[in-house]
Design an enzyme around this catalytic site. Structure first.
Site, mmCIF file in Angstrom:
data_model
loop_
_atom_site.group_PDB
_atom_site.id
_atom_site.type_symbol
_atom_site.label_atom_id
_atom_site.label_comp_id
_atom_site.label_asym_id
_atom_site.label_seq_id
_atom_site.Cartn_x
_atom_site.Cartn_y
_atom_site.Cartn_z
ATOM 1 N N PRO A 196 6.156 9.753 7.814
ATOM 2 C CG PRO A 196 8.143 9.184 8.889
ATOM 3 C CD PRO A 196 7.049 8.624 8.041
ATOM 4 C CB THR A 198 2.541 12.758 4.730
ATOM 5 O OG1 THR A 198 2.355 12.333 6.076
ATOM 6 C CG2 THR A 198 3.187 11.646 3.943
ATOM 7 N N GLY A 199 2.924 15.900 6.178
ATOM 8 C CA GLY A 199 2.203 17.131 6.497
ATOM 9 C C GLY A 199 1.185 16.988 7.610
ATOM 10 C CG HIS A 417 25.190 -3.127 -11.288
ATOM 11 N ND1 HIS A 417 25.148 -4.238 -10.494
ATOM 12 C CD2 HIS A 417 24.118 -2.381 -10.946
ATOM 13 C CE1 HIS A 417 24.093 -4.177 -9.711
ATOM 14 N NE2 HIS A 417 23.457 -3.056 -9.960
ATOM 15 C CD GLU A 418 23.561 1.596 -11.613
ATOM 16 O OE1 GLU A 418 22.363 1.658 -11.957
ATOM 17 O OE2 GLU A 418 23.909 1.274 -10.457
ATOM 18 C CG HIS A 421 19.864 -2.060 -12.985
ATOM 19 N ND1 HIS A 421 19.255 -3.153 -12.447
ATOM 20 C CD2 HIS A 421 20.768 -1.639 -12.061
ATOM 21 C CE1 HIS A 421 19.785 -3.397 -11.242
ATOM 22 N NE2 HIS A 421 20.710 -2.489 -10.987
ATOM 23 C CG ASP A 494 20.109 -3.914 -7.737
ATOM 24 O OD1 ASP A 494 19.578 -2.832 -7.442
ATOM 25 O OD2 ASP A 494 21.144 -4.010 -8.425
HETATM 26 P P1 ADP Z 1 4.738 15.261 9.523
HETATM 27 O O1 ADP Z 1 4.172 15.939 10.707
HETATM 28 O O2 ADP Z 1 3.722 14.460 8.756
HETATM 29 O O3 ADP Z 1 5.991 14.487 9.760
HETATM 30 P P2 ADP Z 1 5.224 17.956 8.722
HETATM 31 O O4 ADP Z 1 3.867 18.524 8.806
HETATM 32 O O5 ADP Z 1 6.128 18.233 9.859
HETATM 33 O O6 ADP Z 1 5.151 16.387 8.470
HETATM 34 O O7 ADP Z 1 5.875 18.432 7.352
HETATM 35 C C1 ADP Z 1 7.134 19.040 7.293
HETATM 36 C C2 ADP Z 1 7.167 20.119 6.231
HETATM 37 O O8 ADP Z 1 7.007 19.555 4.937
HETATM 38 C C3 ADP Z 1 6.045 21.108 6.369
HETATM 39 O O9 ADP Z 1 6.399 22.145 7.230
HETATM 40 C C4 ADP Z 1 5.860 21.594 4.939
HETATM 41 O O10 ADP Z 1 6.782 22.600 4.620
HETATM 42 C C5 ADP Z 1 6.190 20.381 4.130
HETATM 43 N N1 ADP Z 1 4.983 19.623 3.792
HETATM 44 C C6 ADP Z 1 4.687 18.376 4.201
HETATM 45 N N2 ADP Z 1 3.519 17.965 3.697
HETATM 46 C C7 ADP Z 1 3.027 18.988 2.959
HETATM 47 C C8 ADP Z 1 1.842 19.171 2.189
HETATM 48 N N3 ADP Z 1 0.917 18.211 2.087
HETATM 49 N N4 ADP Z 1 1.667 20.350 1.539
HETATM 50 C C9 ADP Z 1 2.608 21.318 1.636
HETATM 51 N N5 ADP Z 1 3.742 21.198 2.351
HETATM 52 C C10 ADP Z 1 3.972 20.055 3.003
HETATM 53 ZN ZN ZN Z 2 21.744 -2.279 -9.197
#
Ligand code: ADP
Ligand code: ZN
Length: 600
Positions: A196, A198-199, A417-418, A421, A494
């Protein structure tokens, strides 16, 4: 994914109604009392009328009322001859102006029209940003059509391979007729696969934008809760609309919600509807000639649960991977979003990209937005590096909860703890440098964190690096045990991460000496996601026990490594924790200085 707004027709009606109410109120305020002509004549004779203005049909003026105060009045003229006659018979008489209908129309209806007109224009402008508005009322299905999308390939960054694969689709959509003649294989269904944010949606829109065709979209999940038969009807409707507008793109987000393999996830019940909808979709896909120029695009982050029927040739047979961006990709994405805000000149985009491993485009868009908001809140005109850093921290750890009270003991534990690490990480070769340690509580789960920034994106890891990673993860708990002689629940996350790494080492990477170079993770059908099904490997119970034993051995061994380091550097650990308690956050320079100072 954007949430779409539907503006209800009720808002329009309420708007008109309000205008009417205001209208009539104003009219009644301004109204002048109309009196019969006979009364006017009487008052005139009694000397009550002080001034009058005569127009063709009406007389307006002022007269004294019973209390002697002046009052506006209005009367309609009556033929003088007739009025003389009428007066003799003591009749109340008044004139009447034919019809004020036209006048009324203009004064009442025109403002309403103006109001509606302005509203319409506003909405039309908004429609660009708010897809689907114009399809209001046409059908209730959540199908959104957008025309003349402004999204271009340059708005989508860090997914060059995906873009390359989609070039051909754009060529086709620009000229669907010619494409076939030239012998190109006409694409029909394209499945965008990736986590999710990733555009994927953005990419599909960019394809529409680049080719200048309409973009229809709907979400697979919209069909799940509907009544039987409705979903199928909507799919049919969608295709009818799309064919009218061809060439165009139909985009189905979350297609897995709709196209789940039949028989999977049978616990939820009521799958008739989904199946019908899916069948309709399959029928529609098979039923149209690709030459009409309708391209189907769908997005999913769980391709392995899709019904195989969807992936057959002639359906979604082309898969385009939209993966998490690497460092260079993140830098490009940040640059895309930085175009929209005003920044100081010293913004180091590369280092921002280095600070955000694992973030996807949506996170980065959010990051830039958050930084801009922070700058506004501080009354700054330009967004600077400190805002970006703060935004990174916020997004990484959830919102800073400065006022959350943790008691003193807890803070002590978290600090050690931190620090544990951090010290283990700094002492082992080949681990990512520690960028920052914080014990400011963030979000719900994390009471503190140690931020390690990889110098590069890595695609290969050596066995020693993996072992060192595990030791670092266990360093937190080891520190607690050494200093307090007791352990807490704080190491929960962890432990789970360390165990995952150990498990992958044995089952996937063949890094076990006793089990050898065997791959034992066959049930994982895809790298992006595990199925959530029980891991039923094709190995014996004996092997299974051996795997468990190996995992435990790795964890125990690395816990000892971490413990030994921390015992030796107990001094550094205690001093570091004290510094951390005092400052709440310490950065790389301070950690290095501390390590240096306590070395001797
Ligand atoms: P998905 O459909 O993969 O869940 P979206 O296309 O809805 O993701 O992405 C949500 C927003 O995140 C987009 O409107 C944009 O603003 C930003 N975004 C995500 N991926 C990119 C990318 N590769 N380049 C530029 N902006 C991106
Ligand atoms: Zn920790």
């Amino acid at each position: 994914m954007e949430k779409k707004h539907t503006v209800s027709i009720w808002y329009v009606l309420i708007g008109i109604w309000v205008v009417l109410i205001i209208q009539s109120y104003i009219a009644s305020m301004l109204a002048v009392k109309t009196i019969p002509y006979s009364q006017f004549m009487n008052s005139l004779k009694q000397g009550k009328v002080t001034e009058i203005a005569i127009s063709q049909g009406e007389i307006q003026g002022k007269m004294k009322n019973a209390q002697g105060a002046l009052e506006d009045f209005k009367t309609v003229r009556v033929d003088p001859e007739l009025s003389k006659v009428l007066e003799q018979y003591n009749v109340t008489f008044k004139g009447k102006i034919e019809s004020t209908f036209l006048k009324d129309i203009i004064s009442w209806v025109l403002p309403v029209f103006i109001f509606v007109g302005i509203w319409y224009l506003l909405m039309k402008r908004m429609a660009g940003k708010q897809p689907g508005f114009m399809s209001l009322g046409k059908n209730k299905a959540k199908i959104y059509m957008e025309d003349e999308l402004k999204v271009r390939f340059t708005d989508v960054a860090g997914v060059d391979e995906a873009k390359q694969e989609l070039e051909e689709v754009i060529d086709f959509l620009k000229n669907p007729g010619k494409f076939g003649e030239l012998g190109g294989r006409i694409p029909k269904g394209i499945l965008l696969v990736g986590p999710p944010g990733t555009g994927k949606t953005l990419l599909a829109k960019a394809v529409a934008g680049e080719s200048g065709v309409p973009f229809f979209s709907m979400s697979g999940s919209d069909f799940v809760e509907m009544f039987v038969g409705l979903g199928a009807a909507r799919v049919r409707d969608l295709f009818v609309q799309a064919k009218e507008k061809a060439p165009c793109i139909i985009f189905i987000d979350e297609v897995d919600a709709l196209g789940k393999a039949r028989g999977l996830g049978g616990m939820t019940g009521g799958h008739d509807e989904r199946e019908q909808t899916l069948n309709q979709l399959l029928a529609e896909m098979d039923g149209f000639d690709p030459k009409v120029g309708v391209i189907l695009m769908a997005a999913t982050n769980r391709p392995e649960i899709l019904d195989p029927a969807l992936l057959r040739p002639g359906r979604f047979d082309r898969h385009v991977l939209v993966d998490r961006p690497d460092k260079v990709g993140r830098e490009e994405i940040l640059r895309v979003h930085l175009r929209n805000i005003k920044t100081e000149s010293d913004i180091n985009v590369e280092s921002l990209a280095a600070m955000t491993p694992g973030m996807v485009g949506a996170d980065l868009a959010n990051l830039v937005n958050e930084a801009a908001l922070l700058a506004v809140r501080q009354g700054k005109k330009l967004v600077g590096m400190p805002e970006f850093q703060e935004a990174v921290e916020r997004i990484i750890g959830g919102l800073e909860k400065k006022n959350r009270l943790i008691n003193k003991d807890e803070r002590e534990i978290v600090a050690h703890h931190e620090m544990g690490h951090a010290i283990v990480a700094m002492s082992l070769p080949g681990t990512d440098p520690v960028q920052k340690i914080s014990i400011v509580p963030r979000g719900i789960a994390a009471l503190g964190y140690t931020m390690q920034v990889p110098t590069d994106d890595r695609f290969l890891m050596r066995k020693t690096e993996l072992l060192n990673k595990i030791a670092t993860l266990l360093g937190g708990r080891a520190a607690e045990e050494i200093v307090f002689g007791d352990i807490s629940t704080g190491a929960h996350n962890d432990l789970s991460r360390a165990t995952d790494i150990a498990k992958s080492m044995i089952k996937e990477y063949g890094m076990s000496s006793s089990l050898g170079q065997v791959y034992l993770a066959h049930d994982r059908r895809s790298q992006y996601l595990d199925l959530g099904l029980q891991e039923a490997g094709d190995y014996s119970e004996l092997t299974s026990q051996a795997i468990d034993g190996e995992i435990r051995q790795i964890i125990t061994g690395q816990y000892k490594v971490a413990s030994d380091i921390l015992k030796e550097k107990r001094d550094t650990l205690v001093k570091g924790a004290r510094l951390l308690l005092e400052k709440e956050k310490i950065d790389r320079g301070e950690i290095e200085a501390l390590m240096e100072a306590t070395r001797a």
